[in-house]
Write a protein that holds these residues in place. Structure first.
Motif, PDB file in Angstrom:
ATOM      1  N   GLY A  61      -3.650  29.792 -14.181  1.00 56.76           N
ATOM      2  CA  GLY A  61      -3.558  31.087 -14.839  1.00 56.76           C
ATOM      3  C   GLY A  61      -2.195  31.733 -14.695  1.00 56.76           C
ATOM      4  N   ALA A  62      -1.565  31.557 -13.535  1.00 55.10           N
ATOM      5  CA  ALA A  62      -0.262  32.187 -13.299  1.00 55.10           C
ATOM      6  C   ALA A  62       0.881  31.444 -13.968  1.00 55.10           C
ATOM      7  CB  ALA A  62      -0.002  32.286 -11.798  1.00 55.10           C
ATOM      8  N   THR A  63       0.684  30.152 -14.249  1.00 56.74           N
ATOM      9  CA  THR A  63       1.773  29.347 -14.799  1.00 56.74           C
ATOM     10  C   THR A  63       1.528  28.898 -16.234  1.00 56.74           C
ATOM     11  OG1 THR A  63       0.774  27.328 -13.880  1.00 56.74           O
ATOM     12  CG2 THR A  63       2.388  28.493 -12.509  1.00 56.74           C
ATOM     13  N   ALA A  64       0.412  29.313 -16.842  1.00 51.78           N
ATOM     14  CA  ALA A  64       0.063  28.852 -18.191  1.00 51.78           C
ATOM     15  C   ALA A  64       1.084  29.341 -19.214  1.00 51.78           C
ATOM     16  CB  ALA A  64      -1.330  29.335 -18.567  1.00 51.78           C
ATOM     17  N   ASP A  65       1.300  28.512 -20.247  1.00 54.31           N
ATOM     18  CA  ASP A  65       2.236  28.891 -21.309  1.00 54.31           C
ATOM     19  C   ASP A  65       1.522  29.158 -22.633  1.00 54.31           C
ATOM     20  OD1 ASP A  65       1.429  26.349 -21.859  1.00 54.31           O
ATOM     21  OD2 ASP A  65       3.433  25.447 -21.894  1.00 54.31           O
ATOM     22  N   SER A  66       0.204  29.258 -22.579  1.00 54.52           N
ATOM     23  CA  SER A  66      -0.555  29.599 -23.784  1.00 54.52           C
ATOM     24  C   SER A  66      -1.650  30.596 -23.430  1.00 54.52           C
ATOM     25  CB  SER A  66      -1.174  28.344 -24.413  1.00 54.52           C
ATOM     26  OG  SER A  66      -2.221  27.832 -23.601  1.00 54.52           O
ATOM     27  N   HIS A  67      -1.991  31.421 -24.405  1.00 54.74           N
ATOM     28  CA  HIS A  67      -3.003  32.457 -24.168  1.00 54.74           C
ATOM     29  C   HIS A  67      -4.365  31.840 -23.885  1.00 54.74           C
ATOM     30  CE1 HIS A  67      -6.291  34.978 -26.043  1.00 54.74           C
ATOM     31  NE2 HIS A  67      -5.900  35.712 -25.018  1.00 54.74           N
ATOM     32  N   GLU A  68      -4.729  30.814 -24.630  1.00 51.03           N
ATOM     33  CA  GLU A  68      -6.045  30.201 -24.460  1.00 51.03           C
ATOM     34  C   GLU A  68      -6.204  29.612 -23.068  1.00 51.03           C
ATOM     35  OE1 GLU A  68      -4.019  29.659 -26.944  1.00 51.03           O
ATOM     36  OE2 GLU A  68      -5.043  30.546 -28.667  1.00 51.03           O
ATOM     37  N   LEU A  69      -5.177  28.922 -22.587  1.00 53.05           N
ATOM     38  CA  LEU A  69      -5.257  28.303 -21.267  1.00 53.05           C
ATOM     39  C   LEU A  69      -5.310  29.354 -20.165  1.00 53.05           C
ATOM     40  CD1 LEU A  69      -5.251  25.686 -19.629  1.00 53.05           C
ATOM     41  CD2 LEU A  69      -2.740  25.764 -19.642  1.00 53.05           C
ATOM     42  N   GLN A  70      -4.502  30.374 -20.297  1.00 49.79           N
ATOM     43  CA  GLN A  70      -4.452  31.405 -19.264  1.00 49.79           C
ATOM     44  C   GLN A  70      -5.766  32.182 -19.186  1.00 49.79           C
ATOM     45  OE1 GLN A  70      -2.096  35.160 -19.764  1.00 49.79           O
ATOM     46  NE2 GLN A  70      -0.960  34.391 -17.979  1.00 49.79           N
ATOM     47  N   HIS A  71      -6.231  32.676 -20.315  1.00 47.98           N
ATOM     48  CA  HIS A  71      -7.465  33.468 -20.297  1.00 47.98           C
ATOM     49  C   HIS A  71      -8.656  32.598 -19.911  1.00 47.98           C
ATOM     50  CE1 HIS A  71     -10.186  36.694 -21.157  1.00 47.98           C
ATOM     51  NE2 HIS A  71     -10.834  35.982 -22.073  1.00 47.98           N
ATOM     52  N   GLY A  72      -8.661  31.337 -20.344  1.00 43.89           N
ATOM     53  CA  GLY A  72      -9.749  30.438 -19.961  1.00 43.89           C
ATOM     54  C   GLY A  72      -9.792  30.210 -18.463  1.00 43.89           C
ATOM     55  N   PRO A 128     -11.644  42.010  -7.494  1.00 44.07           N
ATOM     56  CA  PRO A 128     -10.981  42.920  -8.447  1.00 44.07           C
ATOM     57  C   PRO A 128      -9.723  42.328  -9.074  1.00 44.07           C
ATOM     58  CG  PRO A 128     -11.640  44.106  -6.479  1.00 44.07           C
ATOM     59  CD  PRO A 128     -11.879  42.656  -6.201  1.00 44.07           C
ATOM     60  N   TRP A 129      -8.999  41.468  -8.333  1.00 41.73           N
ATOM     61  CA  TRP A 129      -7.806  40.833  -8.917  1.00 41.73           C
ATOM     62  C   TRP A 129      -8.203  39.902 -10.052  1.00 41.73           C
ATOM     63  CZ3 TRP A 129      -5.798  39.280  -3.399  1.00 41.73           C
ATOM     64  CH2 TRP A 129      -5.339  40.430  -2.744  1.00 41.73           C
ATOM     65  N   ILE A 130      -9.272  39.138  -9.854  1.00 36.50           N
ATOM     66  CA  ILE A 130      -9.738  38.245 -10.917  1.00 36.50           C
ATOM     67  C   ILE A 130     -10.161  39.051 -12.140  1.00 36.50           C
ATOM     68  CG2 ILE A 130     -11.511  36.561 -11.552  1.00 36.50           C
ATOM     69  CD1 ILE A 130     -11.546  35.652  -8.632  1.00 36.50           C
ATOM     70  N   GLU A 131     -10.916  40.127 -11.920  1.00 43.07           N
ATOM     71  CA  GLU A 131     -11.377  40.956 -13.035  1.00 43.07           C
ATOM     72  C   GLU A 131     -10.201  41.570 -13.788  1.00 43.07           C
ATOM     73  OE1 GLU A 131     -13.967  43.814 -11.325  1.00 43.07           O
ATOM     74  OE2 GLU A 131     -15.443  42.333 -10.655  1.00 43.07           O
ATOM     75  N   GLU A 132      -9.192  42.041 -13.046  1.00 41.70           N
ATOM     76  CA  GLU A 132      -8.022  42.639 -13.695  1.00 41.70           C
ATOM     77  C   GLU A 132      -7.286  41.628 -14.570  1.00 41.70           C
ATOM     78  OE1 GLU A 132      -3.546  44.153 -12.474  1.00 41.70           O
ATOM     79  OE2 GLU A 132      -5.132  44.207 -10.956  1.00 41.70           O
ATOM     80  N   LEU A 133      -7.042  40.440 -14.024  1.00 37.56           N
ATOM     81  CA  LEU A 133      -6.305  39.430 -14.779  1.00 37.56           C
ATOM     82  C   LEU A 133      -7.113  38.905 -15.956  1.00 37.56           C
ATOM     83  CD1 LEU A 133      -4.741  37.513 -11.759  1.00 37.56           C
ATOM     84  CD2 LEU A 133      -3.531  38.937 -13.427  1.00 37.56           C
ATOM     85  N   GLU A 134      -8.431  38.805 -15.795  1.00 35.98           N
ATOM     86  CA  GLU A 134      -9.275  38.375 -16.907  1.00 35.98           C
ATOM     87  C   GLU A 134      -9.219  39.384 -18.048  1.00 35.98           C
ATOM     88  OE1 GLU A 134     -13.996  37.545 -17.960  1.00 35.98           O
ATOM     89  OE2 GLU A 134     -13.392  38.108 -15.929  1.00 35.98           O
ATOM     90  N   ALA A 135      -9.287  40.674 -17.716  1.00 33.65           N
ATOM     91  CA  ALA A 135      -9.255  41.716 -18.747  1.00 33.65           C
ATOM     92  C   ALA A 135      -7.876  41.813 -19.406  1.00 33.65           C
ATOM     93  CB  ALA A 135      -9.633  43.060 -18.127  1.00 33.65           C
ATOM     94  N   ARG A 136      -6.817  41.719 -18.616  1.00 38.49           N
ATOM     95  CA  ARG A 136      -5.459  41.845 -19.165  1.00 38.49           C
ATOM     96  C   ARG A 136      -5.088  40.670 -20.052  1.00 38.49           C
ATOM     97  NH1 ARG A 136      -1.569  42.213 -14.424  1.00 38.49           N
ATOM     98  NH2 ARG A 136      -0.101  41.879 -16.155  1.00 38.49           N
ATOM     99  N   SER A 137      -5.605  39.467 -19.714  1.00 41.00           N
ATOM    100  CA  SER A 137      -5.232  38.284 -20.478  1.00 41.00           C
ATOM    101  C   SER A 137      -6.108  38.069 -21.703  1.00 41.00           C
ATOM    102  CB  SER A 137      -5.311  37.043 -19.584  1.00 41.00           C
ATOM    103  OG  SER A 137      -6.651  36.813 -19.146  1.00 41.00           O
ATOM    104  N   ALA A 138      -7.109  38.916 -21.909  1.00 44.91           N
ATOM    105  CA  ALA A 138      -8.009  38.729 -23.059  1.00 44.91           C
ATOM    106  C   ALA A 138      -7.293  38.854 -24.402  1.00 44.91           C
ATOM    107  CB  ALA A 138      -9.166  39.712 -22.975  1.00 44.91           C
ATOM    108  N   PRO A 139      -6.411  39.870 -24.628  1.00 43.03           N
ATOM    109  CA  PRO A 139      -5.782  39.997 -25.953  1.00 43.03           C
ATOM    110  C   PRO A 139      -4.689  38.969 -26.212  1.00 43.03           C
ATOM    111  CG  PRO A 139      -5.740  42.089 -24.717  1.00 43.03           C
ATOM    112  CD  PRO A 139      -6.072  41.000 -23.760  1.00 43.03           C
ATOM    113  N   ASN A 140      -3.854  38.699 -25.196  1.00 43.57           N
ATOM    114  CA  ASN A 140      -2.706  37.810 -25.400  1.00 43.57           C
ATOM    115  C   ASN A 140      -2.175  37.307 -24.061  1.00 43.57           C
ATOM    116  OD1 ASN A 140      -1.871  40.894 -25.757  1.00 43.57           O
ATOM    117  ND2 ASN A 140      -0.255  39.859 -24.610  1.00 43.57           N
ATOM    118  N   LEU A 141      -1.186  36.424 -24.122  1.00 48.54           N
ATOM    119  CA  LEU A 141      -0.555  35.869 -22.929  1.00 48.54           C
ATOM    120  C   LEU A 141       0.172  36.984 -22.164  1.00 48.54           C
ATOM    121  CD1 LEU A 141       0.076  33.143 -21.441  1.00 48.54           C
ATOM    122  CD2 LEU A 141       2.229  33.124 -22.714  1.00 48.54           C
ATOM    123  N   ILE A 142       0.019  37.005 -20.830  1.00 49.20           N
ATOM    124  CA  ILE A 142       0.615  38.074 -20.027  1.00 49.20           C
ATOM    125  C   ILE A 142       1.439  37.489 -18.887  1.00 49.20           C
ATOM    126  CG2 ILE A 142      -1.258  39.713 -20.485  1.00 49.20           C
ATOM    127  CD1 ILE A 142      -2.305  39.021 -17.632  1.00 49.20           C
TER     128      ILE A 142
END
Length: 302
Positions: free
Chosen positions: A147-158, A218-232
């Motif tokens: 999740g921290a090193t992904a270069d695509s939105h789908e991979l990161q949010h997944g 809470p860190w997982i929930e935050e990153l899951e919510a932030r990465s939902a629209p696009n790559l972050i």
């Protein structure tokens, strides 16, 4: 004059009042982060109110006290790790775990030794669940890195979506079942829960891991919510999550190594149990007291 001890019956009444308060606070919390655990906490504390008040009444009656004591010991030993799960709904269970621990200690539990077959069954469950928990933690560490090193939105949010599912559906039940099977194995065998240093360290690790999970959730929930629209850019939160998952896996590997090598010796509680006087062997007493006729030699015992 000895130091006054807390009365388990009074503690049981206190726990009943606490359970009613905690259950109400869990049920009335606005926008609960995990509705499933909110429901579990509400009904769990409602059951605890009934058990606590019933236990308080039964402990005051000599005819029912012994049976109530056994029931309350089992209930609080099971309810103690269950409250780890309720932490996902509200922080109040921290106090409940402290009260449950005090009640169990005050009731002075004594556990019979497990038979050979039962010991093997519990050992199989404990090892299997513990190894599974180790695999889950390793997988969650890998997902945090992806999740921290992904270069695509789908991979990161997944990755963060899977992390959230792993935590709720796999990691948390593994915590509960590992603690339960470990305590049963410790109390039902000569190893004991506090007699040997390696067992005590494993217990501390098992109790620290849910505390660590209380922060990583809470860190997982935050990153899951932030990465939902696009790559972050995950930033500090992503690195903290990787560090927490790495520490999680390292502690579980430490517990595995301790189980295999069993290092160090006994704790002071274990040494104190060794120094307790034991009852003399009645057969040896009879032999020692048996008179020996003159000119004969007493037979030696081998």
């Amino acid at each position: 004059m000895g130091r006054p001890r807390l009365n388990p019956r009074i503690l049981q009444l206190v726990f009943g009042v606490f359970a009613a308060t905690a259950g109400a606070m869990v049920a009335l919390r606005p926008d609960p982060p995990h509705p499933l655990f909110t429901t579990a906490g509400t009904y769990g504390y409602a059951l605890a109110v009934v058990v606590s008040i019933g236990g308080w009444l039964a402990l005051g009656r000599p005819a029912l006290a012994a049976r109530a004591r056994r029931l309350l010991i089992v209930f609080h030993l099971l309810f103690l790790p269950a409250q780890f799960l309720f932490l996902l709904a509200h922080p109040m269970p921290w106090l409940g775990m402290a009260l449950s621990s005090a009640i169990v200690v005050g009731l002075k539990p004594r556990f019979p030794r497990l038979g050979r077959t039962r010991r093997k069954v519990w050992l199989t469950l404990h090892v299997g669940i513990g190894v599974g928990w180790l695999g889950i933690s390793t997988g969650m560490l890998l997902l945090a890195i992806i999740g921290a090193t992904a270069d695509s939105h789908e991979l990161q949010h997944g990755a963060y979506l899977l992390l959230s599912k792993f935590e709720i559906l796999l990691a948390i039940p593994s915590v509960f079942l590992t603690i339960i099977t470990g305590v049963v194995m410790s109390l039902g065998t000569p190893w004991g829960l506090l007699k040997h240093t390696w067992v005590l360290v494993k217990l501390v690790i098992a109790l620290v891991l849910p505390f660590l999970a209380f922060f990583e959730g809470p860190w997982i929930e935050e990153l899951e919510a932030r990465s939902a629209p696009n790559l972050i850019e995950t930033g500090t939160t992503g690195m903290l999550l990787i560090g927490a998952m790495g520490l999680f896996a390292a502690l579980l590997w430490t517990a595995t190594i301790l189980s295999v090598f069993k290092p160090w010796g006994r704790t002071r509680w274990g040494r104190g149990a060794d120094r307790r006087p034991t009852a003399p062997d009645p057969k040896a007493t009879v032999v020692a007291a048996r008179p020996v006729a003159a000119g004969t030699v007493a037979p030696s015992r081998r």
